[in-house]
Enzyme design. Sequence first.
Site, PDB file in Angstrom:
ATOM      1  N   LYS A 189       7.053   8.327   8.771  1.00  0.00           N
ATOM      2  CA  LYS A 189       6.710   7.641   7.516  1.00  0.00           C
ATOM      3  C   LYS A 189       7.455   8.313   6.379  1.00  0.00           C
ATOM      4  O   LYS A 189       7.859   9.467   6.481  1.00  0.00           O
ATOM      5  CB  LYS A 189       5.198   7.739   7.255  1.00  0.00           C
ATOM      6  CG  LYS A 189       4.670   6.615   6.395  1.00  0.00           C
ATOM      7  CD  LYS A 189       4.418   5.368   7.215  1.00  0.00           C
ATOM      8  CE  LYS A 189       3.799   4.270   6.396  1.00  0.00           C
ATOM      9  NZ  LYS A 189       3.251   3.216   7.267  1.00  0.00           N
TER      10      LYS A 189
HETATM   11  P1  NAD Z   1       1.705  -4.097  -0.896  1.00  0.00           P
HETATM   12  O1  NAD Z   1       2.363  -3.173  -1.861  1.00  0.00           O
HETATM   13  O2  NAD Z   1       2.399  -5.342  -0.518  1.00  0.00           O
HETATM   14  O3  NAD Z   1       0.231  -4.463  -1.401  1.00  0.00           O
HETATM   15  C1  NAD Z   1      -0.730  -3.513  -1.746  1.00  0.00           C
HETATM   16  C2  NAD Z   1      -1.860  -4.261  -2.443  1.00  0.00           C
HETATM   17  O4  NAD Z   1      -2.942  -3.366  -2.633  1.00  0.00           O
HETATM   18  C3  NAD Z   1      -1.478  -4.783  -3.831  1.00  0.00           C
HETATM   19  O5  NAD Z   1      -2.047  -6.053  -4.015  1.00  0.00           O
HETATM   20  C4  NAD Z   1      -2.128  -3.781  -4.773  1.00  0.00           C
HETATM   21  O6  NAD Z   1      -2.435  -4.331  -6.024  1.00  0.00           O
HETATM   22  C5  NAD Z   1      -3.389  -3.479  -3.984  1.00  0.00           C
HETATM   23  N1  NAD Z   1      -4.047  -2.244  -4.373  1.00  0.00           N
HETATM   24  C6  NAD Z   1      -3.506  -1.053  -4.682  1.00  0.00           C
HETATM   25  N2  NAD Z   1      -4.462  -0.174  -5.004  1.00  0.00           N
HETATM   26  C7  NAD Z   1      -5.646  -0.837  -4.885  1.00  0.00           C
HETATM   27  C8  NAD Z   1      -7.000  -0.476  -5.058  1.00  0.00           C
HETATM   28  N3  NAD Z   1      -7.332   0.762  -5.428  1.00  0.00           N
HETATM   29  N4  NAD Z   1      -7.932  -1.413  -4.822  1.00  0.00           N
HETATM   30  C9  NAD Z   1      -7.600  -2.653  -4.439  1.00  0.00           C
HETATM   31  N5  NAD Z   1      -6.338  -3.050  -4.255  1.00  0.00           N
HETATM   32  C10 NAD Z   1      -5.373  -2.149  -4.474  1.00  0.00           C
HETATM   33  O7  NAD Z   1       1.425  -3.191   0.399  1.00  0.00           O
HETATM   34  P2  NAD Z   1       1.134  -3.701   1.895  1.00  0.00           P
HETATM   35  O8  NAD Z   1       2.395  -3.639   2.632  1.00  0.00           O
HETATM   36  O9  NAD Z   1       0.321  -4.945   1.861  1.00  0.00           O
HETATM   37  O10 NAD Z   1       0.248  -2.488   2.424  1.00  0.00           O
HETATM   38  C11 NAD Z   1      -1.168  -2.464   2.275  1.00  0.00           C
HETATM   39  C12 NAD Z   1      -1.749  -1.573   3.358  1.00  0.00           C
HETATM   40  O11 NAD Z   1      -1.366  -2.087   4.629  1.00  0.00           O
HETATM   41  C13 NAD Z   1      -1.268  -0.122   3.328  1.00  0.00           C
HETATM   42  O12 NAD Z   1      -2.301   0.712   3.769  1.00  0.00           O
HETATM   43  C14 NAD Z   1      -0.149  -0.135   4.337  1.00  0.00           C
HETATM   44  O13 NAD Z   1       0.128   1.151   4.837  1.00  0.00           O
HETATM   45  C15 NAD Z   1      -0.737  -1.064   5.372  1.00  0.00           C
HETATM   46  N6  NAD Z   1       0.232  -1.631   6.302  1.00  0.00           N
HETATM   47  C16 NAD Z   1       1.271  -2.383   5.863  1.00  0.00           C
HETATM   48  C17 NAD Z   1       2.187  -2.895   6.777  1.00  0.00           C
HETATM   49  C18 NAD Z   1       3.343  -3.752   6.363  1.00  0.00           C
HETATM   50  O14 NAD Z   1       4.046  -4.246   7.255  1.00  0.00           O
HETATM   51  N7  NAD Z   1       3.577  -4.003   5.112  1.00  0.00           N
HETATM   52  C19 NAD Z   1       2.011  -2.634   8.140  1.00  0.00           C
HETATM   53  C20 NAD Z   1       0.920  -1.900   8.573  1.00  0.00           C
HETATM   54  C21 NAD Z   1       0.040  -1.403   7.635  1.00  0.00           C
END
Ligand code: NAD
Length: 459
Positions: free
Chosen positions: A122
């Site tokens: 990561k």
């Molecule tokens: P992203 O940046 O696209 O979205 C993150 C979202 O979370 C945004 O809407 C933001 O406003 C919101 N957010 C941030 N802080 C917050 C809070 N305190 N309360 C509520 N909402 C909040 O990111 P993503 O890719 O959707 O990732 C989100 C989660 O999913 C992370 O934990 C990431 O590690 C995990 N994840 C993502 C992927 C991927 O392919 N993108 C894969 C596996 C896991």
Amino acid sequence: MREKKRERKKDEAAAPVEDLNPFRIAQRQFESAARYIPDLEPGLVEFLKRPRRVISVEFPIETEDGEVRTFVGYRCVHSRARGPGKGGIRYHPDVTEDEVRALAFWMTWKCAVLDVPYGGAKGGIICNPKEMSKHDQRKLTRRFVAELGDMIGPFTDIPAPDVNTNAETMAWIYDTYEMMHKGRNNLGVVTGKPVEIGGSYGRKEATSRGCLFCTQRALAKGLVPGLNSVLGATVVIQGYGNAGAIAHALYAAEGAKIVAVSDSRGGIHKPDGIDHAAAVEHKRATGSVVGLPGSKKVSNEELLKIPCDILIPAALENQIRGDNAAGIQTRLIAEAANGPTTPTADKILFDRGIPVLPDILANAGGVTVSYYEWVQNNEYEQWGEDDVNLKLHVKMERATDAVLAKQQEINGSLETLQAERTRFGHADEPLEPVDLRTSAYVLAIERVSRVTLERGIWP
Ligand code: NAD
């Protein structure tokens, strides 16, 4: 009312402070699971707990308005036992070295649960992309990749999107790496790219689609009595980015009713259901879901306590903790985010009979389709979206089945395991029935440790 507040204050004062360091949380999860593998050698436990490599880089960029700003970035490879390191890159002001370590650690176990041939890695940069122009984000990305140099590569360590990074960021990573290594196929150095430059169909939706497949499978297998499918289920989603907003669309398409969603500015509640297109458009126009006509504003803390059938944390770590887990009113939690539930909360939820589909299973659709993208890149192929989704479906169902079966296997043989522990000289707390996170870890640790021993310790 005042009485209630006083009571709450008293409770909070009495509650021990929970350690929210993500890496220590990840290690605790690992240690609890390792106890269920009595013959796991202590030396191997120590080795598997530590990252193989953590790099920290500090570098300047010259911003669009002529200022020179210095940034700190990290890249951690936890394990390459089962294949190249694999894991996203996060841009966020709260990124820390320990957060990156934890996220890399979780990637190792996630890839093992899904049985994709990768290790865990990561990366992250401490920055606030919301306050940076696209020009500056591009410079930041390019300079970070240049600083990492050959620490990343198509067969060593392969980044992907995470919080605040997307297909465009991945295109910049690819382009920079390609500039540094001309004359060979470098497409596999990063996944989650735009489809026109080697990205896979279905990758953008894969995290949420995988979460849906996992939820559907677990429900069909009777994990939640009286809730056999997402059809008609009420759903609350925290976080409205790649994972959360797409989960809204996909769960709704299967007949679920999404009653509350949120982003970093707060949440909205609408008991008769939130329309996906309207929420996405409102967020595009205003920067947040908050204020969507017809909805009631709620805080992120309130959102987690809204009664629902399925709660999907899809934002950041440590959202469901010892101090709020007792108030959660859902029948199932499906972790689209990484690390949203702390160990103290896990215990409270388990005791309350609320199953948690753990991150290392439920959000593994993203890395699974990243793996498919990498295979397509290395084979100069492009698969159709239906093919990708079908393969993902099979993988997610297989992994969900394996984790459910592992839980039954462990809980059905606690006495034997306990006797084995005693035989191997472990004198500690008696073994207790495990939740799904622990069983997913056990499955993964068994797979990674087997490969580590088969390969042998070099030299
Ligand atoms: P992203 O940046 O696209 O979205 C993150 C979202 O979370 C945004 O809407 C933001 O406003 C919101 N957010 C941030 N802080 C917050 C809070 N305190 N309360 C509520 N909402 C909040 O990111 P993503 O890719 O959707 O990732 C989100 C989660 O999913 C992370 O934990 C990431 O590690 C995990 N994840 C993502 C992927 C991927 O392919 N993108 C894969 C596996 C896991």
